[in-house]
Design a protein around this motif. Structure first.
Motif, mmCIF file in Angstrom:
data_model
loop_
_atom_site.group_PDB
_atom_site.id
_atom_site.type_symbol
_atom_site.label_atom_id
_atom_site.label_comp_id
_atom_site.label_asym_id
_atom_site.label_seq_id
_atom_site.Cartn_x
_atom_site.Cartn_y
_atom_site.Cartn_z
ATOM 1 N N GLY A 101 -3.425 4.272 -9.760
ATOM 2 C CA GLY A 101 -4.282 3.334 -9.048
ATOM 3 C C GLY A 101 -3.469 2.335 -8.239
ATOM 4 N N LEU A 102 -4.086 1.209 -7.947
ATOM 5 C CA LEU A 102 -3.433 0.171 -7.159
ATOM 6 C C LEU A 102 -2.760 -0.824 -8.095
ATOM 7 N N LEU A 103 -1.439 -0.832 -8.058
ATOM 8 C CA LEU A 103 -0.693 -1.744 -8.926
ATOM 9 C C LEU A 103 -0.376 -3.066 -8.245
ATOM 10 N N LEU A 104 -0.195 -3.037 -6.919
ATOM 11 C CA LEU A 104 0.168 -4.250 -6.195
ATOM 12 C C LEU A 104 -0.894 -4.650 -5.171
ATOM 13 N N ALA A 116 0.832 -1.207 0.000
ATOM 14 C CA ALA A 116 0.000 0.000 0.000
ATOM 15 C C ALA A 116 0.867 1.257 0.000
ATOM 16 N N TRP A 117 1.969 1.223 0.759
ATOM 17 C CA TRP A 117 2.890 2.370 0.762
ATOM 18 C C TRP A 117 3.469 2.594 -0.633
ATOM 19 N N PHE A 118 3.875 1.530 -1.297
ATOM 20 C CA PHE A 118 4.447 1.658 -2.637
ATOM 21 C C PHE A 118 3.413 2.221 -3.613
ATOM 22 N N ASP A 119 2.194 1.685 -3.577
ATOM 23 C CA ASP A 119 1.150 2.157 -4.492
ATOM 24 C C ASP A 119 0.830 3.636 -4.261
ATOM 25 N N ASN A 120 0.674 4.012 -2.995
ATOM 26 C CA ASN A 120 0.328 5.405 -2.678
ATOM 27 C C ASN A 120 1.465 6.361 -3.028
ATOM 28 N N THR A 121 2.703 5.948 -2.741
ATOM 29 C CA THR A 121 3.850 6.803 -3.061
ATOM 30 C C THR A 121 3.990 7.002 -4.561
ATOM 31 N N LEU A 122 3.892 5.909 -5.316
ATOM 32 C CA LEU A 122 4.003 5.999 -6.767
ATOM 33 C C LEU A 122 2.861 6.823 -7.359
ATOM 34 N N ASP A 123 1.653 6.591 -6.869
ATOM 35 C CA ASP A 123 0.505 7.326 -7.383
ATOM 36 C C ASP A 123 0.629 8.825 -7.097
ATOM 37 N N SER A 124 1.107 9.155 -5.897
ATOM 38 C CA SER A 124 1.277 10.565 -5.534
ATOM 39 C C SER A 124 2.322 11.237 -6.429
#
Length: 554
Positions: A405-408, A386-394
């Motif tokens: 969106g949610l990649l993982l 969730a941290w990776f998805d949110n960081t990348l999305d931001s």
């Protein structure tokens, strides 16, 4: 100091990756969780600890009583049906605890067939009689005991089979009967194996979610779910998971300490045919009845009830939706088992090529997840994903005004990764055992012919490992089919498996409709159980034949 090759670096990186969920959970111990942890500590934490300890105590008594006694009877005694019981007593291992809990609840509840028949015969009504409450802590102890005693039975029987014939013969010459020999000789010799089996039982007990949740028993696993989904606190859920891991690692250390202190050496390597105690008359039928009762209660009765329910509702439940759930389950299990097998083969072969401390550390690190419950693994996967998805999305939003969106998290990738972290150790242990039976001279012969390491693996080792590879594949496949907590937390939206569907329907008290999914899981679990039993029996027979041949040559 030797240089680390690229192959070793790859294995080390994979080991670190599979250990990540456990490291994440441990790291969150020091993350502030606000008032949530204070609320848990002042209200329900004591219940989680007390119920978990009582559950462990009850299951310990039950599994030791059933597992050790049946292992001794089927190994060292002769009585009617012994040849069938020696493999049939493993069948309850194919029955997940949460499924047997649903089945017995349907049979023993107030509206179930047992109490209904009792009222019809006696004319009693509600409140006129006492009946054991299946949905209770003691009920959970019984359900877990029935499906987990095969772990103790399996390792105890293997220990009894491999004990020196000379030691048992000496006990006979001293006038000891079956039970005196069992208590004074065989049981102390088998103690390390029994403790190892018990440690597996207790780890599975602490990891259980479906049974305790359905019976309303508050334990660490139910607390993790409530804290994560009810209170919405990832930090507090991780801290509860870390508390559960303390229990698990304490069990592991206790088991290893026990093995380290024990020094039980056999006086002979003779593995001739076992001279079994011939039970006669009432003793023989008592042994038969005891084994039969365990088999009936632990497998035949719940399996028969599941089959009956499935037959009654098959035209309503087995439809396109059921077929899709079956395909989802098979897809997840196949992918996870295939990837686990590949990773286990690479890690095991790397450890064979480079038998140093570094590779032993990497393999142990990658195997750590099996000792951790699925709920803990799921929490440890969800947080970094969730941290990776949110960081990348931001970052993408701020630079390109586009949402990734949610990649993982919330995808099949997260589910498969959790399965690999949890069950890679099963494949590793099986593959490593198979590699250990291949003599080093085979590698030396291959190198003398100019074979490179991967050519040796493909042309020599894999053909010789077919049995071990198939066993590893089947074991991981079935474990994935049965896994419930990790699937519940990490599965994609509107993505169901057989285990999740059985849990959802049973939670809604639609027990008959849950039967087809539950029965499919049980049937899939029977194959590796029988395979394991045959492997153990053959290992003893092979040793006996080799010793007989050696004696004839001499």
């Amino acid at each position: 100091m030797s240089k680390i090759t690229s192959f070793q670096s790859l294995v080390l990186a994979a080991a670190l990756l599979f250990a990540m969920p456990v490291a994440v959970v441990l790291g969150f111990v020091f993350v502030p969780s606000g008032e949530v942890w204070s609320h848990l500590a002042s209200t329900v934490l004591s219940d989680y600890i007390t119920n978990s300890l009582l559950l462990m105590l009850g299951v310990t008594i039950g599994t030791l009583s059933l597992g050790v006694s049946t292992a001794w009877l089927t190994t060292m005694c002769r009585f009617p049906g012994r040849g069938i019981f020696e493999w049939a007593l493993l069948l309850p291992m194919a029955m997940p605890a949460y499924i047997i809990a649903y089945t017995y609840t349907g049979m023993l509840d107030y509206a179930g067939p047992v109490q209904t028949l009792l009222r019809d015969i006696t004319g009693w009504g509600m409140g006129d009689y006492w009946f054991p409450q299946i949905r209770s802590l003691s009920g959970a102890m019984v359900m877990l005991t029935l499906v987990l005693y095969p772990y103790v039975y399996l390792l105890s029987r293997a220990a009894f089979l491999n004990q020196s014939v000379c030691v048992l013969d000496v006990s006979r010459t001293l006038g000891n009967g079956p039970w005196r020999t069992f208590y004074s000789v065989a049981l102390p010799l088998a103690r390390p194996a029994i403790i190892a089996g018990l440690s597996l039982v207790l780890m599975e007990t602490l990891a259980d979610y479906g049974t305790v949740q359905y019976f309303g028993v508050s334990t660490f696993t139910t607390g993790i779910f409530r804290t994560w989904f009810g209170l919405g606190s990832a930090a507090a859920a991780a801290q509860l998971a870390a508390g559960l891991m303390v229990f698990i690692f304490a069990l592991i250390m206790l088991e290893r300490y026990s093995r380290r202190q024990a020094r039980y050496h056999h006086t002979s390597r003779r593995h001739q045919a076992i001279q079994r105690f011939h039970l006669k008359g009432s003793k023989a039928w008592l042994a038969f009845s005891f084994c039969l009762a365990i088999l009936v209660v632990g497998f035949l009765l719940p399996a028969g009830q599941l089959f009956s329910w499935t037959y009654d509702v098959s035209d309503k439940v087995i439809d396109a939706r059921f077929t899709q759930m079956l395909l989802n389950s098979l897809k997840l299990a196949t992918l996870a088992a295939g990837l686990a097998l590949v990773m286990a083969l690479l890690m095991g072969y790397c450890q064979r090529l480079y038998p140093g401390k570094t590779m032993r550390f990497a393999v142990r690190l990658a195997s750590m997840g099996y000792a951790v419950p699925g709920a803990v693994i799921a929490v440890g996967v969800m947080i970094p994903f969730a941290w990776f998805d949110n960081t990348l999305d931001s970052w993408i939003r701020s630079h390109y005004d586009y949402s990734t969106g949610l990649l993982l998290s919330g995808t099949i990738i997260a589910v498969i990764f959790a399965y690999l972290c949890r069950f890679l150790a099963v494949a590793l242990q099986t593959v490593d055992s198979g590699l250990g039976r291949i003599t080093p001279s085979m590698d030396e012969a291959g190198r003398s012919l100019g074979y490179r390491p991967f050519m040796m693996l493909r042309s020599v080792h894999i053909p010789m490992l077919k049995g071990s590879l198939l066993t590893a594949l089947l074991l991981v496949f079935v474990d994935v089919l049965k896994e419930l907590p990790a699937t519940l937390i990490l599965r994609p939206f509107n993505f169901n498996t057989l285990a999740v569907r059985a849990y959802e329907l049973a939670s809604d008290e639609r027990l008959a409709e849950a039967a087809p999914a539950a029965l499919a899981i049980v049937v899939a679990g029977i194959i590796p159980v029988i395979l394991i039993s045959r492997t153990i029996t053959r290992s003893r027979q092979t040793a006996s034949h080799l010793n007989d041949a050696t004696a004839q040559d001499n």
